[in-house]
Design an enzyme around this catalytic site. Structure first.
Site, mmCIF file in Angstrom:
data_model
loop_
_atom_site.group_PDB
_atom_site.id
_atom_site.type_symbol
_atom_site.label_atom_id
_atom_site.label_comp_id
_atom_site.label_asym_id
_atom_site.label_seq_id
_atom_site.Cartn_x
_atom_site.Cartn_y
_atom_site.Cartn_z
ATOM 1 N N ARG A 12 1.033 15.337 -3.090
ATOM 2 C CA ARG A 12 1.430 13.950 -2.410
ATOM 3 C C ARG A 12 0.224 13.059 -2.573
ATOM 4 N NH1 ARG A 12 -1.316 10.781 1.293
ATOM 5 N NH2 ARG A 12 -2.007 12.946 1.820
ATOM 6 N N ASP A 13 -1.288 13.756 -1.749
ATOM 7 C CA ASP A 13 -2.529 13.013 -2.172
ATOM 8 C C ASP A 13 -2.682 12.408 -3.530
ATOM 9 O OD1 ASP A 13 -4.355 11.124 -1.529
ATOM 10 O OD2 ASP A 13 -5.161 12.679 0.312
ATOM 11 N N HIS A 206 -12.288 12.551 0.341
ATOM 12 C CA HIS A 206 -12.704 12.327 -0.812
ATOM 13 C C HIS A 206 -13.284 12.427 -1.737
ATOM 14 C CE1 HIS A 206 -7.702 10.538 -0.825
ATOM 15 N NE2 HIS A 206 -8.174 10.988 -0.012
ATOM 16 N N CYS A 237 -5.493 6.434 -2.388
ATOM 17 C CA CYS A 237 -4.474 5.738 -1.988
ATOM 18 C C CYS A 237 -4.587 4.658 -2.265
ATOM 19 C CB CYS A 237 -5.272 5.946 -0.577
ATOM 20 S SG CYS A 237 -4.169 4.730 0.129
ATOM 21 N N ASN A 246 -9.102 13.326 -4.135
ATOM 22 C CA ASN A 246 -9.323 14.351 -3.269
ATOM 23 C C ASN A 246 -10.469 15.677 -3.599
ATOM 24 O OD1 ASN A 246 -6.067 13.830 -2.774
ATOM 25 N ND2 ASN A 246 -7.625 14.184 -0.485
HETATM 26 P P1 HMG Z 1 6.951 -3.306 5.435
HETATM 27 O O1 HMG Z 1 7.286 -3.654 4.089
HETATM 28 O O2 HMG Z 1 5.901 -3.900 6.880
HETATM 29 O O3 HMG Z 1 8.195 -2.673 6.283
HETATM 30 O O4 HMG Z 1 6.727 -1.677 5.554
HETATM 31 P P2 HMG Z 1 9.966 -2.843 5.733
HETATM 32 O O5 HMG Z 1 10.360 -2.470 7.282
HETATM 33 O O6 HMG Z 1 10.463 -4.516 6.220
HETATM 34 O O7 HMG Z 1 10.050 -1.726 5.016
HETATM 35 C C1 HMG Z 1 9.903 -2.622 3.269
HETATM 36 C C2 HMG Z 1 10.950 -2.394 3.125
HETATM 37 O O8 HMG Z 1 11.482 -0.720 2.667
HETATM 38 C C3 HMG Z 1 12.457 -2.121 3.194
HETATM 39 O O9 HMG Z 1 13.382 -2.188 2.307
HETATM 40 C C4 HMG Z 1 13.030 -1.065 3.428
HETATM 41 O O10 HMG Z 1 13.982 -0.656 3.521
HETATM 42 C C5 HMG Z 1 11.782 0.574 2.813
HETATM 43 P P3 HMG Z 1 14.122 -3.723 1.818
HETATM 44 O O11 HMG Z 1 14.932 -4.151 2.908
HETATM 45 O O12 HMG Z 1 13.226 -4.740 1.320
HETATM 46 O O13 HMG Z 1 15.410 -3.572 0.319
HETATM 47 N N1 HMG Z 1 11.888 1.174 3.644
HETATM 48 C C6 HMG Z 1 12.148 2.146 3.423
HETATM 49 N N2 HMG Z 1 12.399 2.984 1.988
HETATM 50 C C7 HMG Z 1 12.372 4.660 2.323
HETATM 51 N N3 HMG Z 1 12.143 5.093 3.482
HETATM 52 C C8 HMG Z 1 11.693 4.570 4.390
HETATM 53 C C9 HMG Z 1 11.470 3.059 4.346
HETATM 54 N N4 HMG Z 1 10.799 2.635 5.303
HETATM 55 C C10 HMG Z 1 11.302 0.688 4.664
HETATM 56 N N5 HMG Z 1 10.364 5.758 4.824
HETATM 57 C C11 HMG Z 1 5.811 0.683 5.498
HETATM 58 C C12 HMG Z 1 6.212 -0.325 6.264
HETATM 59 C C13 HMG Z 1 5.324 1.483 6.580
HETATM 60 C C14 HMG Z 1 7.705 1.429 5.834
HETATM 61 C C15 HMG Z 1 5.602 0.898 4.238
HETATM 62 O O14 HMG Z 1 3.752 0.263 4.454
HETATM 63 C C16 HMG Z 1 5.399 2.172 3.597
HETATM 64 O O15 HMG Z 1 6.014 2.227 2.964
HETATM 65 N N6 HMG Z 1 3.939 2.278 3.851
HETATM 66 C C17 HMG Z 1 2.979 4.011 3.307
HETATM 67 C C18 HMG Z 1 2.031 3.254 2.436
HETATM 68 C C19 HMG Z 1 1.752 4.759 2.226
HETATM 69 O O16 HMG Z 1 2.639 5.647 1.407
HETATM 70 N N7 HMG Z 1 0.026 4.810 1.851
HETATM 71 C C20 HMG Z 1 -0.756 6.417 0.623
HETATM 72 C C21 HMG Z 1 -0.337 7.371 2.160
HETATM 73 S S1 HMG Z 1 -1.965 7.416 3.539
HETATM 74 C C22 HMG Z 1 -3.035 8.553 2.534
HETATM 75 O O17 HMG Z 1 -3.255 8.102 1.384
HETATM 76 C C23 HMG Z 1 -4.393 8.009 3.582
HETATM 77 C C24 HMG Z 1 -4.098 9.799 3.777
HETATM 78 O O18 HMG Z 1 -3.969 10.686 2.316
HETATM 79 C C25 HMG Z 1 -5.091 9.909 4.225
HETATM 80 C C26 HMG Z 1 -6.562 9.550 4.174
HETATM 81 O O19 HMG Z 1 -7.434 9.634 2.576
HETATM 82 O O20 HMG Z 1 -7.277 8.941 4.544
HETATM 83 C C27 HMG Z 1 -3.036 10.010 4.799
HETATM 84 MG MG MG Z 2 -6.463 11.363 0.995
#
Ligand code: HMG
Ligand code: MG
Length: 285
Positions: A12-13, A206, A237, A246
Site C-alpha cells: 500500500r504505502d 519514513h 505519499c 518507508n
Molecule cells: P473529494 O474529491 O473531496 O471527494 O475526495 P469526492 O466525494 O468529490 O470524491 C471525488 C471522486 O472520487 C468522486 O468521483 C467520488 O465518487 C470518488 P466523481 O463523482 O468525481 O466521478 N470517490 C471514490 N471512489 C472510489 N472509492 C472511494 C471514493 N471516494 C470518493 N472510497 C477523498 C475526498 C477522501 C475521497 C480523497 O481525498 C481521497 O481518496 N484521499 C485519499 C488520499 C490517499 O489515499 N492518500 C495516501 C494515503 S495516506 C498516507 O499515505 C499516510 C500514511 O502512510 C501514514 C503516514 O505516512 O503518515 C497512512
Molecule cells: Mg506512510
C-alpha cells in the site's frame, strides 16, 4: 526474548506513490511473497478515490487475487463509507482510517479539515464495529508538516485520542515526510502516551533523512513494539511533498534482531520481497 512486530505496509504505502501503473498481477505476487515472510498483518491496498491515487485503482482486483494464509490479517485503507463498502466486499480482515495532526496535510490529502475528516471517519469506524472488523488509526505528520512546519505534540495526542475514542485498536504514528528526529519523536510520544498506553501505538517512519532507525530506538525506549515498514524501502505519499520511502522492512527486521527482539520473520523471504518491490519501482528494467 522480548517480541516486536513489523506491520508490512509495502504493497500500500510502498506502491501508492509510484508513477508507473504497476500491473495488479505484480502487486498480488508481492503480497503473496510477503505472506510467506511471517508477517501477521499486511496492508495490501486502499479503497480511496482512484482520482486521488490512481496507482491503487485496482484495489478490488488485488484483494481478490491474493492467496490468503491463515493467521495473517490483510488490511486496507478506507477514507469514507464508500471505501468501507469496497473493503467489506473485498473481505478485508481489518481497515484503517487515516487522519492528520496538521491542517495543511489534512486538506491536501483528504480535502477536509482535521475536524471534518474525523467526522467523516466516525461512521466508517461505526460500520466496522457493527461488522466486527478491527479498525486501525493513522495520525500523519506527527513531528513535521511540509505545509504547516513543526507540529505541536499536543495536536498529535488530540487526534490519536479522537481515533481511540472511535474504537481504533491501535494508532500508528506517522512521520510522513521522514523529518522526525529522536528528540522530536520522543517529545511527541511523551504527549501521546498521556492518552494511550504504548501497546496501543505503532511507529510509522519514513526514512527521508536516514533517521528512521534512530526514531525506532526512541520509540522502543518509550515502550512501543510495533513498527510499520515496507519491503525494499519504497513509499511516500503523493500529497506530502518531500515524502520518501518507508523505512525498509529488511532493515528494521535486522535492527530489531540486533537489539534482541524476536519478530518471527524470515529474513531471506523479506530480502526477496525487497528485490521484487524495487524491480517494480524500476519498471522491471
Ligand atoms: P473529494 O474529491 O473531496 O471527494 O475526495 P469526492 O466525494 O468529490 O470524491 C471525488 C471522486 O472520487 C468522486 O468521483 C467520488 O465518487 C470518488 P466523481 O463523482 O468525481 O466521478 N470517490 C471514490 N471512489 C472510489 N472509492 C472511494 C471514493 N471516494 C470518493 N472510497 C477523498 C475526498 C477522501 C475521497 C480523497 O481525498 C481521497 O481518496 N484521499 C485519499 C488520499 C490517499 O489515499 N492518500 C495516501 C494515503 S495516506 C498516507 O499515505 C499516510 C500514511 O502512510 C501514514 C503516514 O505516512 O503518515 C497512512
Ligand atoms: Mg506512510
Amino acid at each position: 526474548m522480548p517480541q516486536a512486530e513489523i506491520f508490512e505496509v509495502g504493497p500500500r504505502d510502498g506502491l501508492q506513490n509510484e508513477k508507473r501503473l504497476i500491473p495488479a498481477a505484480d502487486k498480488i505476487a508481492l503480497v503473496d511473497l510477503l505472506s510467506r515472510a511471517g508477517f501477521r498483518r499486511i496492508e495490501v491496498t486502499s479503497f480511496v478515490s482512484p482520482k486521488w491515487v490512481p496507482q491503487l485503482a485496482d484495489a478490488a482486483e488485488v484483494m481478490a487475487g491474493i492467496a490468503r494464509l491463515p493467521g495473517i490479517r490483510y488490511a486496507v485503507l478506507t477514507p469514507n463509507l464508500r471505501g468501507y463498502e469496497g473493503a467489506r466486499a473485498a473481505r478485508a480482515d481489518e481497515i484503517a482510517i487515516f487522519a492528520s495532526a496538521s491542517e495543511g496535510f489534512s486538506r491536501a490529502n483528504l480535502n477536509a479539515s482535521v475536524a471534518e475528516s474525523l467526522e467523516r471517519f466516525a461512521p466508517v469506524a461505526g460500520a466496522a464495529a457493527t461488522d466486527g472488523l478491527p479498525v486501525r488509526g493513522y495520525v500523519s505528520m506527527v513531528t513535521d508538516c511540509p505545509f504547516d512546519g513543526p507540529v505541536p505534540p499536543g495536536n498529535v495526542a488530540r487526534v490519536a485520542a479522537a481515533l481511540r475514542d472511535m474504537g481504533c485498536y491501535e494508532i500508528s504514528l506517522g512521520d510522513t515526510i521522514g523529518q522526525g528526529r529522536p528528540e522530536t519523536v520522543d517529545a511527541m510520544l511523551k504527549a501521546v502516551l498521556a492518552e494511550l498506553p504504548p501497546d496501543r501505538l505503532a511507529g510509522h517512519f519514513h526514512d527521508t533523512t536516514g533517521r528512521a532507525l534512530d526514531n525506532i530506538d526512541a520509540s522502543l525506549a518509550r515502550g512501543l513494539r510495533v513498527f510499520d515498514a515496507a519491503a525494499g524501502g519504497l513509499g511516500g505519499c503523493p500529497y506530502a511533498p518531500g515524502a520518501r520511502g518507508n523505512v525498509a522492512s529488511e532493515k528494521v527486521a535486522r535492527h530489531l534482531a540486533a537489539r534482541g527482539y524476536r519478530t518471527g520473520l524470515d529474513l531471506d523471504v523479506i530480502d526477496r520481497a525487497a528485490i521484487m518491490a524495487q524491480a517494480m519501482r524500476a519498471g522491471g528494467e
